[in-house]
Design a protein around this motif. Structure first.
Motif, short mmCIF file in Angstrom:
data_model
loop_
_atom_site.label_atom_id
_atom_site.label_comp_id
_atom_site.label_asym_id
_atom_site.label_seq_id
_atom_site.Cartn_x
_atom_site.Cartn_y
_atom_site.Cartn_z
N ILE A 312 0.85 -1.19 0.00
CA ILE A 312 0.00 0.00 0.00
C ILE A 312 0.89 1.25 0.00
N VAL A 337 -6.46 -3.17 5.93
CA VAL A 337 -5.09 -3.29 5.41
C VAL A 337 -4.15 -2.37 6.20
N LEU A 343 -0.41 -5.96 -2.30
CA LEU A 343 -1.54 -6.00 -3.22
C LEU A 343 -1.08 -6.61 -4.53
N GLU A 347 -5.38 -5.75 -7.85
CA GLU A 347 -5.92 -4.99 -6.70
C GLU A 347 -5.42 -3.54 -6.74
N ALA A 348 -4.12 -3.42 -6.99
CA ALA A 348 -3.53 -2.07 -7.04
C ALA A 348 -4.14 -1.26 -8.17
#
Ligand code: GTP
Length: 888
Positions: A312, A337, A343, A347-348
């Motif tokens: 993240i 998270v 990720l 997802e990112a």
């Protein structure tokens, strides 16, 4: 007469003295008075005369203009003609005044224009001076050019005045310069704008008008802003309109109000206008306002590159956002998270899209592949024919070594004969083809090893594979292996059918068998060269060599000998006396003694060079095998070597190789094809084919399993059995699987010890089955990402039954002593009595004294209840185990 009297009086005055003077003064007074009878106007201004005059006027008024007496009760009126004349006179006077006023204003404007021009000229000169000092921006360039034109010494002012006069005449036609002008002027919106600009800004108007086309072509925003600025800047000048200024101002105010209403409607315009107004105030009346380029805010779409996995924190940094914001967003979506939560790319990407950021997958650069790549590009004209590099392969005892020896011995001259003292993994022989001497390089390393090792870096080191098949034995498992290896490496195959001297030899049978492997002999209508030979008698060897040379011609094997050497390591070892010894095959260029060589993580200067005949040589040309001394460490077989300019460069190469190699090893071990990761790899687009090496106990099984496997395919991936054979999974199978990134499937066979070791070390996925449909099912499921996990038994403890208890509630309880490990509730147990297994099932409960417990440790007593089994006796042995999921 008055003059005469005057003169007379003055003479008398002079002659008669002061007394007379007084008298004369009286006379003079009386004579000069209009009331005096002697006064020429005597009686004219007397009351009497006045009265008489008034009377006369009254009488006149009673008459009509033509002198006739008016009828009683009517008054005399001013005639229309006279009235018209009076009004006309008045209008002319007003017009005259207005013209004078306009002339005055014009004069003022001209003066103002002159001032503006001077100022503009001054600025232009300043800007020009600046542009000489600094490189000009396009805006400055254009503007300075325009201003310079406006004030150019010769004719600049002249044309300026002329243009100004022209513009003025067009902007203010004479007919418009009438009393109603101000009103019309303010009412006509378009005219008002232009009129304002052109009439009041004078010289500036000229300069700006001159700039206008250039500015428009440069950036429309400039023009827009200029016009607004000018429009406001001239406002104070309107006040000079004297009595008309009020109307003008009224018009301006209403115009302003309209603009204001517009601004209120569109917020953006409002702030824009206001900014300009502020600027106008600052610059003041008549000041030259340098146009500013309004920066266009372009909507740019941001894009970032993301790796396969990102935290993240890293993502936030890449997106230039706060990590907290992302965490909050995910939290609101129910995802908890932290900064370090990893990720996936998808997802990112989903997060980035919410911030209007496009994502691209980071392209991984294979540094080693780049590093080993030949940086020099050879031009066609520099290429020269080179000898073919040949490898000899075949089943055990079919005569590979015998053929190689026979070729070598029959082709070395007597002078060289004694010189062959050692093998350097390869050697060259001279062949006479059509009376022409040709050289052929043979690699004498075991065939498949040569392939697997040489293919390590994707280098195509062999040109031709000679497949040795004993004429009395035919195709055997290793023959098939060899065929598949050669095919996988895209190498031309020439079949040497050996031992033709034997009475049991059957050349035709071998040719027929070969057809099952797509090797169709020329006399069977195919293109595979089959040469019957006898290593024992030497029969057919010449023909074999000729065919090799001919095949080389067909392949048009060429290389540039006049460049830095590039090639591959055949084998290398650490020699006690000589240090690192590397046997190289030069593929391009010429290797010289003294050259600095970089090869994988090793590098060094070539101290000495020895050829296949054991002679010290100074240089080695393409396709020549040589042994070199001087490297600082032992390189791996199959590694690429390159000649570098100096040791520093070679060291840098080696350093990169070491650092990248470590990273790559980690990644490659992860990337190895396995059924568990298959689905992910397919999805990631990393896999298009699923190569399989298949081994089975009997040929029938091999064919059955192979056919079934090859039918498996889906949209993304296709199963390809690159090698299949009978027998245990051996080292060669594993090596082929490594080189081809394949999965090994064993059907009713197991890997031998060496193969098992290599497979474990190299992370090769080896699957063993004894039911065909299970093998098929596993691969099908793996391709769909639905492969069920595999559980493995793990023994966790042993216990000995020492006493039996019976309970009405739970049945038979085995009072036991835990000899090692632990006994655990929910685990499984195997009960053996005198070595015989009587039960294998679940442990129902574990008791410690009277309590049900989760587990009981070593050297402790406990009560064990077996699920569904009561025939327990003292002395029985219990092995406790659990089923653990294993990563495959
Ligand atoms: N009669 C006859 N025997 C041969 C011929 N070629 C090889 N042999 C014999 O076959 C046996 C095996 O020969 P090798 O050359 O060792 O066979 P290989 O394929 O190299 O064997 P590996 O190195 O074990 O794979 C030896 O006893 C040779 O003498 C031949 O052309 N004719």
């Amino acid at each position: 007469m008055l003059e005469e009297n005057k003169a007379k009086g003055s003479t008398e005055n002079k002659e008669e003295g002061t007394v007379k003077k007084k008298k004369l003064a009286v006379v003079f007074h009386s004579q000069n008075s209009v009331n005096h009878k002697n006064h020429p106007l005597s009686g004219k201004f007397s009351d009497k005369a006045k009265k008489a005059k008034e009377q006369e006027k009254k009488e006149d008024e009673k008459k009509s203009p033509n002198g006739r007496p008016l009828p009683p009760g009517t008054a005399r009126v001013t005639p229309l003609k006279t009235l018209n004349a009076i009004q006309k006179k008045k209008a002319e006077e007003e017009k005259k005044l207005e013209e004078e006023r306009l002339l005055q204003e014009q004069k003022e404007r001209e003066e103002a224009a002159k001032r503006e021009a001077e100022e503009a000229a001054k600025k232009a000169v300043e800007e020009k001076a600046e542009t000489v000092e600094k490189p000009m921006k396009p805006k400055v360039n254009k503007l300075s050019g325009i201003v310079a034109h406006a004030v150019s010494k010769d004719g600049g002012e002249k044309s300026f005045d002329k243009e100004r006069a022209e513009r003025r005449s067009s902007a203010f036609p004479k007919t418009d310069r009438k009393p109603g002008f101000a009103k019309d002027f303010s009412k006509d919106k378009d005219f008002s704008k232009d009129g304002d600009r052109r009439s009041f800004d004078g010289g500036r108007g000229k300069a700006q008008a001159a700039k206008k086309p250039a500015a428009q072509s440069f950036a429309p925003e400039i023009v827009e802003k200029q016009s607004r600025v000018k429009h406001d800047a001239v406002k104070p000048a309107k006040k000079t309109y004297g009595n008309k200024s009020f109307e003008n101002e009224k018009a301006t105010i209403s115009q302003k109000n309209r603009a204001q209403r517009k601004q209120n409607k569109y917020g953006a315009t409002q702030s824009y206008e206001r900014d300009d107004q502020v600027k106008v105030k600052k610059t003041g009346k008549g000041a030259f306002i340098k146009p500013e380029v309004v920066k266009t805010v372009e909507e740019t779409i941001k894009s970032i590159t993301l790796p396969e996995v990102i935290t993240i924190k890293e993502l936030a940094e890449k997106m230039k956002q706060k990590s907290a914001d992302i965490i909050k967003k995910l939290f609101l979506k129910g995802q908890i998270v932290t900064l370090n939560t990893e990720l996936s790319y998808e997802e990112a990407e989903n997060i980035a899209v919410e911030y209007d950021i496009l994502c691209e997958m980071e392209e991984k650069v294979d540094v080693i592949a780049e590093l080993v790549q030949d940086s020099e590009v050879d031009e066609e004209k520099d290429l020269e024919p080179r000898p073919p590099v040949v490898v000899v392969m075949g089943h055990v005892d079919h005569g590979k070594t015998s053929i190689l020896d026979a070729i070598r011995n029959t082709n070395v001259t007597s002078r060289e004969h004694g010189g062959i003292t050692q093998s350097i993994g390869a050697y060259q022989v001279s062949v006479k083809v059509n009376g022409e001497s040709r050289v052929v390089t043979f690699l004498d390393t075991p065939g498949h090893e040569a392939f697997t090792a040489m293919r390590m870096r994707g280098a195509q080191s062999t040109d031709i594979a000679v497949l040795v098949v004993a004429a009395d034995d035919g195709i055997k498992p290793q023959t098939i292996e060899a065929i598949n290896h050669a095919k996988a490496a895209n190498t031309e195959i020439i079949v040497a059918i050996n031992k033709i001297d034997k009475p049991t030899a059957n050349v035709e049978k071998v040719k027929q068998e070969l057809m099952a492997y797509d090797l169709v002999a020329e006399d069977y209508g195919g293109s595979t060269i089959c040469c019957p030979v006898s290593a024992k008698t030497g029969e057919g060897l010449e023909n074999l060599l000729e065919n090799i040379a001919l095949q080389a011609d067909v392949l048009e094997l060429k290389a540039n000998p006049n460049r830095k050497a590039y090639g591959v390591v055949i084998e290398a070892e650490l020699d006690k006396g000589r240090g690192s010894v590397a046997r190289l095959l030069v593929q391009k260029g010429t290797l010289h003694v003294g050259d600095v060589v970089a090869v994988g993580s090793a590098f060094g200067k070539v101290r000495a060079m020895i050829d296949d005949k054991g002679r010290r040589i100074k240089k080695a040309t393409p396709s020549m095998p040589v042994e070199i001394l001087g490297l600082n460490s032992v390189p791996n077989a199959g590694e690429i070597f390159q000649v570098k300019d100096n040791e520093k460069e070679a060291k840098a190469y080696a350093d990169t190789f070491v650092s990248e190699g470590k990273q790559r090893m980690v990644e490659e071990s992860r990337k190895k094809v396995s059924l568990d990761a298959l689905f992910d790899q397919i999805k990631a687009g990393e896999l298009k084919d699923l190569p399989i090496v298949l081994k089975a106990d009997v040929q029938g099984s091999v064919e059955a399993v192979r056919d079934s496997l090859q039918k498996i395919q889906n949209e993304e991936v296709q199963v390809k059995v690159i090698h299949s054979g009978v027998g245990a999974i051996n080292e060669s199978d594993i090596n082929l699987a490594i080189a081809s990134n394949a999965i090994v499937i064993g059907f009713d066979v197991k890997p031998d010890a060496t193969a098992k070791d290599i497979a474990e070390r190299e992370n090769v996925d080896v699957r063993l089955y004894n039911i065909i449909y299970k093998a098929i099912e596993d691969i099908e499921l793996a391709m769909k990402g639905m492969l069920a996990p595999v559980f493995e038994e793990k023994v966790i403890g042993h216990a000995e039954v020492r006493m039996i208890f019976k309970s009405s509630g739970v049945g038979v309880i085995a009072g036991s002593f835990v000899t090692d490990g632990k006994v655990q509730r929910g685990a499984k147990a195997r009960l053996t009595r005198d070595g015989e297994q009587l039960f294998d099932g679940n442990i129902a409960s574990v008791r410690h004294f009277k309590d049900d417990v989760k587990e009981v440790g070593t050297k402790q007593e406990c009560g064990i209840v077996l699920e569904g089994y009561t025939d327990i006796q003292e002395g029985d042995q219990l092995e406790v185990y659990i089923m653990e999921e294993v990563k495959r």
